[in-house]
Motif scaffolding. Structure first.
Motif, PDB file in Angstrom:
ATOM      1  N   ASP A  33     -16.643  10.316  -4.703  1.00 29.63           N
ATOM      2  CA  ASP A  33     -16.197  10.063  -6.061  1.00 29.63           C
ATOM      3  C   ASP A  33     -17.423   9.173  -6.572  1.00 29.63           C
ATOM      4  OD1 ASP A  33     -13.708  10.853  -5.573  1.00 29.63           O
ATOM      5  OD2 ASP A  33     -13.150   9.390  -4.227  1.00 29.63           O
ATOM      6  N   PRO A  34     -17.388   8.863  -7.974  1.00 24.86           N
ATOM      7  CA  PRO A  34     -18.387   7.941  -8.693  1.00 24.86           C
ATOM      8  C   PRO A  34     -18.527   6.601  -7.929  1.00 24.86           C
ATOM      9  CG  PRO A  34     -17.045   9.186 -10.342  1.00 24.86           C
ATOM     10  CD  PRO A  34     -16.469   9.508  -8.963  1.00 24.86           C
ATOM     11  N   LEU A  35     -19.814   6.160  -7.863  1.00 24.40           N
ATOM     12  CA  LEU A  35     -19.761   4.896  -7.075  1.00 24.40           C
ATOM     13  C   LEU A  35     -20.092   3.421  -8.050  1.00 24.40           C
ATOM     14  CD1 LEU A  35     -22.580   6.266  -4.371  1.00 24.40           C
ATOM     15  CD2 LEU A  35     -20.427   5.125  -3.983  1.00 24.40           C
ATOM     16  N   GLU A  36     -19.365   2.865  -7.878  1.00 20.96           N
ATOM     17  CA  GLU A  36     -19.234   1.716  -8.955  1.00 20.96           C
ATOM     18  C   GLU A  36     -19.191   0.519  -7.795  1.00 20.96           C
ATOM     19  OE1 GLU A  36     -19.475   1.851 -11.988  1.00 20.96           O
ATOM     20  OE2 GLU A  36     -19.001   4.074 -12.288  1.00 20.96           O
ATOM     21  N   PRO A  37     -19.899  -0.629  -8.258  1.00 16.85           N
ATOM     22  CA  PRO A  37     -19.722  -1.826  -7.644  1.00 16.85           C
ATOM     23  C   PRO A  37     -18.398  -2.536  -7.572  1.00 16.85           C
ATOM     24  CG  PRO A  37     -20.956  -2.307  -9.639  1.00 16.85           C
ATOM     25  CD  PRO A  37     -20.622  -0.831  -9.650  1.00 16.85           C
ATOM     26  N   ARG A  38     -17.626  -1.899  -6.796  1.00 18.63           N
ATOM     27  CA  ARG A  38     -16.182  -2.228  -6.858  1.00 18.63           C
ATOM     28  C   ARG A  38     -15.735  -3.943  -6.208  1.00 18.63           C
ATOM     29  NH1 ARG A  38     -15.779   3.209  -5.877  1.00 18.63           N
ATOM     30  NH2 ARG A  38     -14.712   4.489  -7.516  1.00 18.63           N
ATOM     31  N   GLN A  39     -16.594  -4.224  -5.326  1.00 17.37           N
ATOM     32  CA  GLN A  39     -16.550  -5.395  -4.784  1.00 17.37           C
ATOM     33  C   GLN A  39     -17.601  -6.551  -5.154  1.00 17.37           C
ATOM     34  OE1 GLN A  39     -14.044  -5.696  -2.547  1.00 17.37           O
ATOM     35  NE2 GLN A  39     -13.488  -3.618  -2.695  1.00 17.37           N
ATOM     36  N   ARG A  40     -18.167  -6.203  -6.460  1.00 20.54           N
ATOM     37  CA  ARG A  40     -18.827  -7.186  -6.929  1.00 20.54           C
ATOM     38  C   ARG A  40     -18.403  -8.622  -7.097  1.00 20.54           C
ATOM     39  NH1 ARG A  40     -21.547  -9.168 -11.462  1.00 20.54           N
ATOM     40  NH2 ARG A  40     -23.942  -8.901 -11.426  1.00 20.54           N
ATOM     41  N   ASP A  41     -17.038  -8.624  -7.582  1.00 20.98           N
ATOM     42  CA  ASP A  41     -16.418 -10.040  -7.718  1.00 20.98           C
ATOM     43  C   ASP A  41     -16.298 -10.799  -6.267  1.00 20.98           C
ATOM     44  OD1 ASP A  41     -16.405  -9.699 -10.459  1.00 20.98           O
ATOM     45  OD2 ASP A  41     -14.250  -9.111 -10.581  1.00 20.98           O
ATOM     46  N   LEU A  42     -15.995  -9.811  -5.221  1.00 16.69           N
ATOM     47  CA  LEU A  42     -15.663 -10.457  -4.054  1.00 16.69           C
ATOM     48  C   LEU A  42     -16.967 -11.255  -3.489  1.00 16.69           C
ATOM     49  CD1 LEU A  42     -14.099 -10.614  -1.199  1.00 16.69           C
ATOM     50  CD2 LEU A  42     -15.222  -8.400  -0.537  1.00 16.69           C
ATOM     51  N   PHE A  43     -18.255 -10.646  -3.815  1.00 22.00           N
ATOM     52  CA  PHE A  43     -19.532 -11.131  -3.212  1.00 22.00           C
ATOM     53  C   PHE A  43     -19.815 -12.413  -4.031  1.00 22.00           C
ATOM     54  CE2 PHE A  43     -20.146  -6.973  -1.479  1.00 22.00           C
ATOM     55  CZ  PHE A  43     -21.096  -7.253  -0.270  1.00 22.00           C
ATOM     56  N   LEU A  44     -19.522 -12.077  -5.512  1.00 17.33           N
ATOM     57  CA  LEU A  44     -19.500 -13.537  -6.412  1.00 17.33           C
ATOM     58  C   LEU A  44     -18.740 -14.700  -6.151  1.00 17.33           C
ATOM     59  CD1 LEU A  44     -20.043 -11.581  -9.738  1.00 17.33           C
ATOM     60  CD2 LEU A  44     -21.903 -12.706  -8.234  1.00 17.33           C
ATOM     61  N   GLN A  45     -17.403 -14.551  -5.653  1.00 20.67           N
ATOM     62  CA  GLN A  45     -16.594 -15.541  -5.446  1.00 20.67           C
ATOM     63  C   GLN A  45     -16.403 -16.060  -4.293  1.00 20.67           C
ATOM     64  OE1 GLN A  45     -12.835 -14.106  -7.353  1.00 20.67           O
ATOM     65  NE2 GLN A  45     -14.003 -13.535  -9.467  1.00 20.67           N
ATOM     66  N   ARG A  46     -16.299 -15.133  -3.107  1.00 22.02           N
ATOM     67  CA  ARG A  46     -15.967 -15.481  -1.757  1.00 22.02           C
ATOM     68  C   ARG A  46     -17.134 -15.834  -1.001  1.00 22.02           C
ATOM     69  NH1 ARG A  46     -11.145 -14.176  -0.030  1.00 22.02           N
ATOM     70  NH2 ARG A  46     -11.733 -15.056   2.251  1.00 22.02           N
ATOM     71  N   TYR A  47     -18.344 -15.489  -1.626  1.00 20.10           N
ATOM     72  CA  TYR A  47     -19.544 -15.606  -0.809  1.00 20.10           C
ATOM     73  C   TYR A  47     -20.624 -16.214  -1.331  1.00 20.10           C
ATOM     74  CZ  TYR A  47     -16.600 -12.976   2.238  1.00 20.10           C
ATOM     75  OH  TYR A  47     -15.774 -12.425   3.178  1.00 20.10           O
ATOM     76  N   ASN A  48     -20.431 -17.252  -2.385  1.00 24.79           N
ATOM     77  CA  ASN A  48     -21.314 -17.838  -3.106  1.00 24.79           C
ATOM     78  C   ASN A  48     -22.422 -17.087  -3.686  1.00 24.79           C
ATOM     79  OD1 ASN A  48     -22.932 -20.153  -4.028  1.00 24.79           O
ATOM     80  ND2 ASN A  48     -24.093 -20.425  -1.912  1.00 24.79           N
ATOM     81  N   GLU A  49     -21.917 -16.083  -4.577  1.00 27.20           N
ATOM     82  CA  GLU A  49     -22.846 -14.728  -5.134  1.00 27.20           C
ATOM     83  C   GLU A  49     -23.418 -14.163  -4.354  1.00 27.20           C
ATOM     84  OE1 GLU A  49     -25.093 -17.231  -8.047  1.00 27.20           O
ATOM     85  OE2 GLU A  49     -23.239 -17.291  -9.444  1.00 27.20           O
ATOM     86  N   GLY A  50     -22.969 -13.864  -3.256  1.00 32.06           N
ATOM     87  CA  GLY A  50     -23.704 -13.115  -2.001  1.00 32.06           C
ATOM     88  C   GLY A  50     -24.513 -13.958  -1.414  1.00 32.06           C
ATOM     89  N   ARG A  51     -24.931 -15.189  -1.716  1.00 32.67           N
ATOM     90  CA  ARG A  51     -25.928 -16.015  -0.810  1.00 32.67           C
ATOM     91  C   ARG A  51     -25.629 -16.191   0.705  1.00 32.67           C
ATOM     92  NH1 ARG A  51     -26.279 -18.109  -6.046  1.00 32.67           N
ATOM     93  NH2 ARG A  51     -28.195 -18.072  -7.067  1.00 32.67           N
ATOM     94  N   ALA A  52     -24.261 -16.527   0.813  1.00 32.60           N
ATOM     95  CA  ALA A  52     -23.591 -16.683   2.264  1.00 32.60           C
ATOM     96  C   ALA A  52     -23.819 -15.664   3.188  1.00 32.60           C
ATOM     97  CB  ALA A  52     -22.422 -16.793   2.120  1.00 32.60           C
ATOM     98  N   LEU A  53     -24.144 -14.154   2.518  1.00 33.42           N
ATOM     99  CA  LEU A  53     -24.335 -13.114   3.167  1.00 33.42           C
ATOM    100  C   LEU A  53     -25.742 -12.656   3.198  1.00 33.42           C
ATOM    101  CD1 LEU A  53     -21.363 -10.982   2.121  1.00 33.42           C
ATOM    102  CD2 LEU A  53     -21.627 -12.308   4.342  1.00 33.42           C
ATOM    103  N   PHE A  54     -26.472 -12.629   2.050  1.00 32.09           N
ATOM    104  CA  PHE A  54     -27.815 -12.103   2.022  1.00 32.09           C
ATOM    105  C   PHE A  54     -28.862 -13.125   2.514  1.00 32.09           C
ATOM    106  CE2 PHE A  54     -25.725  -9.550  -1.454  1.00 32.09           C
ATOM    107  CZ  PHE A  54     -25.060  -8.729  -0.656  1.00 32.09           C
ATOM    108  N   ASP A  55     -28.609 -14.485   2.624  1.00 33.26           N
ATOM    109  CA  ASP A  55     -29.805 -15.377   3.088  1.00 33.26           C
ATOM    110  C   ASP A  55     -30.400 -14.996   4.375  1.00 33.26           C
ATOM    111  OD1 ASP A  55     -29.610 -16.657   0.769  1.00 33.26           O
ATOM    112  OD2 ASP A  55     -28.786 -18.353   1.498  1.00 33.26           O
ATOM    113  N   THR A  56     -29.425 -14.713   5.172  1.00 30.48           N
ATOM    114  CA  THR A  56     -29.823 -14.139   6.523  1.00 30.48           C
ATOM    115  C   THR A  56     -30.779 -12.877   6.631  1.00 30.48           C
ATOM    116  OG1 THR A  56     -27.951 -12.796   6.825  1.00 30.48           O
ATOM    117  CG2 THR A  56     -27.693 -15.076   7.535  1.00 30.48           C
ATOM    118  N   ILE A  57     -30.908 -12.170   5.671  1.00 31.42           N
ATOM    119  CA  ILE A  57     -31.600 -10.919   5.504  1.00 31.42           C
ATOM    120  C   ILE A  57     -32.963 -10.892   4.452  1.00 31.42           C
ATOM    121  CG2 ILE A  57     -30.013  -9.388   6.475  1.00 31.42           C
ATOM    122  CD1 ILE A  57     -29.432  -8.293   3.593  1.00 31.42           C
ATOM    123  N   GLY A  58     -33.125 -12.547   3.957  1.00 31.67           N
ATOM    124  CA  GLY A  58     -34.248 -12.503   3.027  1.00 31.67           C
ATOM    125  C   GLY A  58     -34.045 -12.231   1.614  1.00 31.67           C
ATOM    126  N   ILE A  59     -32.970 -12.410   1.083  1.00 26.21           N
ATOM    127  CA  ILE A  59     -32.587 -12.131  -0.328  1.00 26.21           C
ATOM    128  C   ILE A  59     -31.924 -13.563  -0.718  1.00 26.21           C
ATOM    129  CG2 ILE A  59     -31.593 -10.900  -1.995  1.00 26.21           C
ATOM    130  CD1 ILE A  59     -31.131  -8.485   0.049  1.00 26.21           C
TER     131      ILE A  59
END
Length: 749
Positions: free
Chosen positions: A670-696
């Protein structure tokens, strides 16, 4: 040679040698093909491979024993042996080709019979054994009938040994031809068709030549005189002792072959070609030994002394090889590697290879039908080989390792030496005592102490972990800056633990598919490795269930070494770990997943390459829930071809750069859309809580920039035509001729 009932003319004997050479060649071609086919149906594990080899040998043994009984009773088989042999060969070709075709065209049916990969080991083995036996039992039993049938045409025992040797050399040739030519150029099914065509040609030629080969008459001179049983040589030639020799040689040779194959792979490399070369070397020198035994039988050296030399020289050769083991596995001196192979494999294979042909050629007192005796001895030897393979491959290699297995077989050789020394003590010369003494000293001073050591694949001083089991020699080596290198045999299982790029790539294989998946209920991680990807999935609370599949048990056993990078995934209650083959697990599970993330160390290695085939992608697609996504790391010189293979099944693909030469791709029907974008933004500090450990450091925005870079790379890959199409029948990746001088031998090492 004279043209007599006891001895065939040179031309006719060479004709029979040519037939048996082709018989051995086609048998091994089918075995190589079946090993690949069953690795898909039963899983690419050491146990499923051993199961196939076991059933193959069991079929040979049963066929030989059945033919022994049939020949003992005489009848039409004894009247027209060459025609009967040709008919059996035709039946082998037809049945084996049918099996080969069904292995690659009816996988779903056989998978339904193969048992769950998560079931207890005994239950799995019973299911796998049953499937193998049902499929290849008949053709392998037919293969086992050929040597006893042709042995009716020769009464000279020296010629029987030579026929066996030529048959074994043909098998060695078949191993090379199957991998280097047939499967590489034509694929598995057409390789089977070639072998079946050779079987049909054998049938035609044998039928046409049948009238020129009447059954040989057993010469009276072959029978020992009435008082022969009272002599030492006569006692050795008694029926029970000769059968015991056949059983002994079969067990020891196949038990040693388990270790020889591992040592050759440690010396040569990790590609599929290495397996074929190793098998070919072992068979070649065993076959040559059988031909040598034919010449030895013409001499005056008594049989017991030949056996003494064979056992003693094998022990001495093992002792010398183990002295070189450390240097040979650190390949700085190619000459030492060659010398190690000669001492550990070539000389012992030749010496041990003498024992069975001598038994095969003997005619103990009371044996009136030479062909029936050949069938009996061949069958018992093959059954003992089966037991040796099973005991060593399933049990002993796990308990005592490769060096311990060499020591175990050395003990058996010492027992044989002791028996020879006792039985023929009055005939021993000074040289016999000296040779046996050197063998015993070598065992006590070198083999026994080395038996407790794991073969030193890596520098022992830097090894954090060094262990051995049926899957290989597992090593964890301390590198600079606190990084760890993990190997199984000579293959790097994953890139260095502790390197920032490793953490980035493996966590991205979780975060990228999470971003695009519509649901996060069930996740499957094939190839858990360090556990970093499974650990990354566990950091997202919305992921309810994570199944991690890893084929190398030691990686799971030592998972704590790779903490905190793997976030202690092995203690997380949402994570369930399975130690088995990932493709077989996926094919047999009834579950449907929202995300399937596949992390394979190298697409060119045996077993791994089947996770890049067209059939595997179709299987993955069928196991995804609505809108589900697959994630996989692709890299290497054939990255464009790998990408096209994914796009052939999944029309929608996204990617981010990974390491220096690859991509982490996700794909969906199926077409790929960033369906969990709001999840990353709201629950994980705009993704920083997850991505900081991998250098982003800038979170989701930085991750999305990587996706845009990946899109540019995908456009470039789309513009390049694929070099081949990788499928189960045409395994182009596994048999790929990689660039470089050692491309046939090494992939990621």
């Amino acid at each position: 040679m004279n043209d007599s009932p006891a001895t065939l003319s040179r031309a006719r004997f060479r004709f029979l040698c040519g037939l048996l050479f082709c018989t051995g060649m086609t048998s091994l071609i089918f075995q190589i093909i079946w090993l690949r086919g069953f690795s898909i149906i039963l899983g690419s594990t050491i146990y499923s491979m051993a199961c196939v080899v076991t059933v193959f040998m069991l079929g040979l043994a049963v066929g030989s024993l059945i033919m022994s009984r049939l020949l003992k009773g005489g009848g039409k088989l004894a009247e027209r042996p060459l025609a009967a042999y040709g008919t059996v060969e035709l039946l082998v070709g037809i049945s084996a080709l049918i099996i080969t075709w069904t292995l690659f065209s009816h996988q779903d049916f056989y998978l339904s019979l193969s048992g769950s990969p998560t079931a207890p080991l005994l239950s799995r083995l019973v299911a796998q054994f049953s499937v193998c036996l049902a499929l290849i039992g008949i053709p392998t039993a037919l293969m086992g009938m050929t040597l006893p049938l042709l042995s009716q045409l020769v009464a000279d025992r020296r010629q029987v040994s030579a026929l066996y040797g030529v048959n074994t050399i043909g098998a060695a040739t078949g191993s090379i031809i199957a991998s280097f030519v047939l499967i590489y150029y034509f694929g598995c099914i057409r390789a089977g068709a070639f072998a079946a065509a050779v079987n049909a040609l054998i049938f035609t030629v044998a039928l046409a030549a049948n009238r020129f080969f009447p059954p040989a008459q057993e010469p009276a001179a072959e029978q020992p005189p009435p008082d022969a049983a009272s002599t030492p040589e006569g006692r050795m030639l008694s029926r029970p002792l000769m059968l015991a020799m056949a059983i002994f040689s079969g067990f020891v040779a196949l038990s040693c072959e388990i270790t020889w194959t591992r040592f050759l792979s440690l010396c040569f490399g990790n590609r599929i070609y290495v397996t074929s070369i190793a098998l070919s070397i072992i068979l070649l020198f065993m076959g040559q030994a059988a031909r040598m035994s034919s010449a030895m039988l013409r001499g005056t050296t008594p049989l017991w002394r030949i056996l003494l030399y064979a056992c003693s020289l094998t022990l001495i050769s093992f002792s010398a090889a183990l002295l070189l083991e450390r240097s040979a596995f650190q390949p700085t001196e190619p000459g030492l590697v060659v010398l190690f192979i000669l001492l550990m494999v070539v000389f012992p294979a030749t010496a041990l290879g003498l024992i069975f042909p001598l038994t095969l050629a003997a005619r103990p007192a009371g044996v009136t039908n030479g062909a029936s005796w050949v069938g009996l001895v061949y069958g018992m030897n093959t059954l003992a080989s089966l037991v040796g393979s099973l005991a060593s491959g399933y049990v002993l290699i796990n308990l005592i390792g490769s060096n311990g297995l060499i020591a175990f077989n050395s003990v058996l050789l010492l027992i044989a030496l002791a028996g020879l020394a006792y039985g023929f003590r009055s005939h021993f010369k000074l040289s016999d005592h000296a040779l046996g003494g050197v063998a015993v000293v070598g065992f006590l001073a070198i083999i026994a102490p080395k038996s407790l050591q794991v073969p030193p694949v890596v520098d022992a001083e830097r090894a954090v972990v060094r262990s051995e089991d049926a899957h290989g020699i597992f090593s964890v080596v301390q590198m600079d800056e606190g990084r760890l290198r993990v190997l199984n045999n000579r293959t790097d299982l994953v890139y260095l633990y502790g390197d920032p790029s490793t953490q980035y790539v493996q966590e991205s294989q979780a975060f990228l598919p999470i971003l695009y998946a519509p649901k996060l209920e069930k996740v499957l991680n094939i190839g858990s490795g360090y556990g970093i990807t499974a650990g990354a999935f566990s950091r997202v609370n919305e992921v309810k269930s994570i199944e991690a599949v890893e084929i190398v048990p030691a990686l799971v056993e030592h998972a704590k070494l790779f903490s905190p990078g793997n976030h202690d995934y092995f203690t997380n209650p949402r994570v369930k770990i399975h130690i088995t083959d990932g493709r077989h697990f996926l094919a047999t599970t009834p579950e449907r997943y929202d995300i399937i993330s596949i992390n394979v160390s190298d697409p060119y290695l045996p077993g791994s390459s089947s996770l890049f085939s067209h059939e595997f992608y179709e299987l993955t697609k069928s196991r995804l829930g609505p809108g589900g996504v697959m994630a996989q790391h692709i890299f290497g010189p054939d990255m464009a071809t790998l990408y096209h293979g994914i796009r052939e099944v999944f029309p929608h693909v996204k990617a981010i750069p990974s390491y220096g030469n690859g991509l982490t791709v996700i794909a969906s029907a199926d077409p790929l859309e960033p369906r969990q974008r709001d999840l990353f933004l709201q629950r994980y500090n705009e993704g920083r809580a997850l991505f900081d450990t991998i250098g982003i450091p800038d979170g989701l925005m930085g991750f999305e920039r990587l996706v845009l870079l990946g899109d540019e790379t995908l456009k470039e890959l789309s513009s390049r035509a694929p070099a081949f199409r990788n499928s189960d029948d045409m395994p182009a990746l596994e048999f790929r001729r990689l660039p470089g001088q050692l491309g046939l031998f090494y992939s990621n090492n």
